[in-house]
Design a protein around this motif. Structure first.
Motif, PDB file in Angstrom:
ATOM      1  N   LEU A  16       0.837  -1.201   0.000  1.00 12.50           N
ATOM      2  CA  LEU A  16       0.000   0.000   0.000  1.00 12.50           C
ATOM      3  C   LEU A  16       0.868   1.246   0.000  1.00 12.50           C
ATOM      4  N   ILE A  17       0.329   2.320  -0.572  1.00 13.18           N
ATOM      5  CA  ILE A  17       0.989   3.622  -0.514  1.00 13.18           C
ATOM      6  C   ILE A  17      -0.039   4.657  -0.083  1.00 13.18           C
ATOM      7  N   TYR A  18       0.278   5.357   1.001  1.00 16.75           N
ATOM      8  CA  TYR A  18      -0.529   6.494   1.464  1.00 16.75           C
ATOM      9  C   TYR A  18       0.238   7.774   1.138  1.00 16.75           C
ATOM     10  N   ASN A  19      -0.463   8.778   0.617  1.00 16.03           N
ATOM     11  CA  ASN A  19       0.225  10.031   0.286  1.00 16.03           C
ATOM     12  C   ASN A  19       0.363  10.912   1.524  1.00 16.03           C
ATOM     13  N   ALA A  20       0.858  12.123   1.324  1.00 14.20           N
ATOM     14  CA  ALA A  20       1.112  13.024   2.448  1.00 14.20           C
ATOM     15  C   ALA A  20      -0.169  13.445   3.159  1.00 14.20           C
ATOM     16  N   ASP A  21      -1.315  13.312   2.493  1.00 17.73           N
ATOM     17  CA  ASP A  21      -2.611  13.632   3.102  1.00 17.73           C
ATOM     18  C   ASP A  21      -3.288  12.409   3.698  1.00 17.73           C
ATOM     19  N   ASP A  22      -2.507  11.317   3.888  1.00 15.65           N
ATOM     20  CA  ASP A  22      -3.012  10.062   4.475  1.00 15.65           C
ATOM     21  C   ASP A  22      -4.115   9.435   3.631  1.00 15.65           C
ATOM     22  N   GLN A  23      -4.055   9.636   2.324  1.00 11.64           N
ATOM     23  CA  GLN A  23      -5.020   9.013   1.418  1.00 11.64           C
ATOM     24  C   GLN A  23      -4.362   7.799   0.763  1.00 11.64           C
ATOM     25  N   LEU A  24      -5.123   6.703   0.681  1.00  6.00           N
ATOM     26  CA  LEU A  24      -4.627   5.505   0.032  1.00  6.00           C
ATOM     27  C   LEU A  24      -4.644   5.728  -1.481  1.00  6.00           C
ATOM     28  N   ILE A  25      -3.446   5.811  -2.087  1.00  3.16           N
ATOM     29  CA  ILE A  25      -3.360   6.132  -3.512  1.00  3.16           C
ATOM     30  C   ILE A  25      -2.930   4.936  -4.349  1.00  3.16           C
ATOM     31  N   PHE A  26      -2.452   3.877  -3.708  1.00  2.00           N
ATOM     32  CA  PHE A  26      -2.023   2.710  -4.472  1.00  2.00           C
ATOM     33  C   PHE A  26      -2.152   1.464  -3.607  1.00  2.00           C
ATOM     34  N   SER A  27      -2.646   0.401  -4.220  1.00  8.93           N
ATOM     35  CA  SER A  27      -2.718  -0.895  -3.563  1.00  8.93           C
ATOM     36  C   SER A  27      -2.455  -1.965  -4.606  1.00  8.93           C
ATOM     37  N   SER A  28      -1.598  -2.919  -4.278  1.00  8.13           N
ATOM     38  CA  SER A  28      -1.282  -3.987  -5.216  1.00  8.13           C
ATOM     39  C   SER A  28      -2.379  -5.037  -5.284  1.00  8.13           C
ATOM     40  N   ASN A  29      -3.345  -4.970  -4.365  1.00  8.48           N
ATOM     41  CA  ASN A  29      -4.442  -5.949  -4.357  1.00  8.48           C
ATOM     42  C   ASN A  29      -5.665  -5.307  -3.732  1.00  8.48           C
ATOM     43  N   LEU A  30      -6.253  -4.364  -4.439  1.00  7.94           N
ATOM     44  CA  LEU A  30      -7.344  -3.568  -3.884  1.00  7.94           C
ATOM     45  C   LEU A  30      -8.596  -4.402  -3.648  1.00  7.94           C
ATOM     46  N   ASP A  31      -8.883  -5.375  -4.509  1.00 10.34           N
ATOM     47  CA  ASP A  31     -10.080  -6.194  -4.332  1.00 10.34           C
ATOM     48  C   ASP A  31     -10.014  -6.966  -3.021  1.00 10.34           C
ATOM     49  N   TRP A  86       5.476  10.101   1.456  1.00 12.62           N
ATOM     50  CA  TRP A  86       4.516   9.004   1.345  1.00 12.62           C
ATOM     51  C   TRP A  86       4.849   7.925   2.371  1.00 12.62           C
ATOM     52  N   HIS A  87       3.828   7.172   2.748  1.00  9.39           N
ATOM     53  CA  HIS A  87       3.996   6.048   3.664  1.00  9.39           C
ATOM     54  C   HIS A  87       3.860   4.752   2.863  1.00  9.39           C
ATOM     55  N   LEU A  88       4.924   3.982   2.844  1.00  8.04           N
ATOM     56  CA  LEU A  88       4.936   2.701   2.137  1.00  8.04           C
ATOM     57  C   LEU A  88       4.675   1.597   3.153  1.00  8.04           C
ATOM     58  N   ILE A  89       3.583   0.868   2.973  1.00  3.17           N
ATOM     59  CA  ILE A  89       3.146  -0.138   3.955  1.00  3.17           C
ATOM     60  C   ILE A  89       2.920  -1.467   3.246  1.00  3.17           C
ATOM     61  N   GLN A  90       3.316  -2.512   3.926  1.00  2.13           N
ATOM     62  CA  GLN A  90       3.126  -3.860   3.400  1.00  2.13           C
ATOM     63  C   GLN A  90       2.613  -4.757   4.525  1.00  2.13           C
ATOM     64  N   PHE A  91       1.661  -5.612   4.217  1.00  2.00           N
ATOM     65  CA  PHE A  91       1.161  -6.529   5.246  1.00  2.00           C
ATOM     66  C   PHE A  91       0.973  -7.906   4.647  1.00  2.00           C
ATOM     67  N   VAL A  92       0.997  -8.916   5.518  1.00  6.49           N
ATOM     68  CA  VAL A  92       0.822 -10.299   5.108  1.00  6.49           C
ATOM     69  C   VAL A  92       0.053 -11.021   6.204  1.00  6.49           C
ATOM     70  N   ASP A  93      -0.831 -11.908   5.802  1.00  3.68           N
ATOM     71  CA  ASP A  93      -1.601 -12.702   6.754  1.00  3.68           C
ATOM     72  C   ASP A  93      -0.679 -13.694   7.454  1.00  3.68           C
ATOM     73  N   ASN A  94      -0.804 -13.779   8.780  1.00  2.00           N
ATOM     74  CA  ASN A  94       0.054 -14.688   9.542  1.00  2.00           C
ATOM     75  C   ASN A  94      -0.262 -16.157   9.280  1.00  2.00           C
ATOM     76  N   GLN A  95      -1.302 -16.429   8.505  1.00  2.00           N
ATOM     77  CA  GLN A  95      -1.559 -17.809   8.119  1.00  2.00           C
ATOM     78  C   GLN A  95      -0.398 -18.386   7.324  1.00  2.00           C
ATOM     79  N   VAL A  96       0.335 -17.507   6.650  1.00  2.00           N
ATOM     80  CA  VAL A  96       1.517 -17.970   5.912  1.00  2.00           C
ATOM     81  C   VAL A  96       2.532 -18.558   6.880  1.00  2.00           C
ATOM     82  N   ILE A  97       2.760 -17.839   7.988  1.00  2.00           N
ATOM     83  CA  ILE A  97       3.701 -18.333   8.984  1.00  2.00           C
ATOM     84  C   ILE A  97       3.166 -19.596   9.645  1.00  2.00           C
TER      85      ILE A  97
END
Length: 360
Positions: A219-234, A286-297
């Protein structure tokens, strides 16, 4: 303990031999599973952090070229002169200055092919443009400047990176990143003009998507804390409907500081847990954020447990064979001696007729 002593000698040896094989195997196996799982999880987290760092570095590299274009009035006295000249009554000089700008843009863009369009607006409102493909495109740029120029004046370094724009050119959609930079005169620090650039966002998107798999989402949030990009929005929309994941990610986004390194955190929502990491890009804020479900672990741990289970079954079978072999071997001579004692008459020291006695 008394019940164990009441068992036969062979049974006691069998249990002892089996315990000596199974108990160390179980303990060593559990230790090996936990150790290998911890290492795999650590390597997985390092990989996630590397993805964020790589995206951050690519974003900086991509935008540095745009800054070089915006710095032309500082590096070139001819450009500065064109930016501070009022061409109200001298359109020939304005045309010559426009040609000079176009040549400089062409030279600059040989090393920066990601620059899609650029417009310099001088102190007196005259514009010098490059890459503007149509009147509709120019009108859109003017609307963007009117909307975001005040953001640039109030932003650090007088630079504002607007939300991503999607445009259709040559029958294909293209994402561009608008940048508005307020230019200051290097002599008196007065406002010299405005630089507007449209940068091709495809390179950094390729970096993100090349590191993308079915588990992690970027995910990418811009300087106004708006979500402007997601690699898997659905996927995000589905998670928001059921668990409110986006609100927790927004809270994590708000906790990021510009001067901090990559931050890692675990988010728990209901029965689901997510591993989250992120950082702040100092160039764009910008804030660059990445998350993953712990089910993988969890799957990694389960796979290790299953692998160890097969080894445990094999050890159990080998342990039972070894215990049977040891108990049989160690008690063979004792059983033989017991049979000889049972068939010996201690008074006459002669063999006893077992059929006559019927029982020992």
């Amino acid at each position: 303990m008394m019940k164990l002593q009441q068992l036969s000698y062979r049974t006691q040896i069998f249990i002892a031999s089996l315990s000596l094989v199974i108990i160390p195997s179980v303990l060593l196996g559990l230790f090996a599973v936990n150790d290998s799982t911890s290492k795999l999880v650590e390597e997985y987290n390092i990989t996630l952090s590397t993805i964020v760092s790589q995206a951050n570095l690519t974003l900086d590299t991509l935008l540095q070229d745009a800054f070089k274009v915006a710095d032309m009035p500082i590096l070139s006295d001819d450009v500065r002169k064109a930016m501070v000249t009022d061409y109200q009554d001298d359109y020939l000089s304005y045309a010559q200055a426009s040609t000079m700008f176009r040549n400089l843009f062409n030279q600059t863009n040989r090393l920066n092919t990601d620059l899609e369009a650029c417009i310099f607006t001088s102190r007196y409102g005259f514009t010098f443009e490059y890459g503007v493909v149509s009147a509709l495109h120019r009108r859109q740029i003017d609307q963007n400047l009117e909307q975001w120029v005040d953001h640039a004046r109030n932003s650090p370094n007088y630079t504002y990176f607007a939300p991503l724009q999607t445009s259709t050119r040559n029958g294909s959609d293209k994402k561009t990143l608008p940048m508005i930079k307020i230019l200051l005169d290097k002599y008196d620090y007065r406002e010299l003009g405005i630089c507007y650039c449209e940068i091709n966002f495809k390179p950094i998107e390729n970096i993100i998507l090349s590191a993308q798999n079915t588990e992690n989402t970027f995910l990418i949030y811009n300087a106004d804390d708006q979500l402007i990009f997601s690699s898997n929005l659905d996927y995000l929309r589905e998670e928001e409907k059921y668990t409110g994941l986006l609100s927790s990610l927004a809270a994590f986004n708000a906790s990021l500081c510009p001067d901090s390194p990559i931050v890692e955190e675990e988010i728990t929502i209901g029965h689901n847990r997510y591993q989250v990491n992120g950082c702040v890009n100092t160039t764009t804020n910008w804030h660059l954020i990445q998350f993953v479900d712990n089910q993988v672990i969890s799957r990694i741990y389960q796979d290790n447990i299953f692998s160890y289970g097969y080894i445990l079954i094999l050890c159990l079978i080998l342990g039972m064979l070894l215990a049977i072999l040891l108990s049989t071997t160690l008690t063979r001579s004792i059983l033989k001696l017991c049979r000889q004692i049972d068939t010996l008459n201690v008074q006459t020291e002669e063999l006893v007729d077992e059929k006559a006695w019927g029982s020992n």
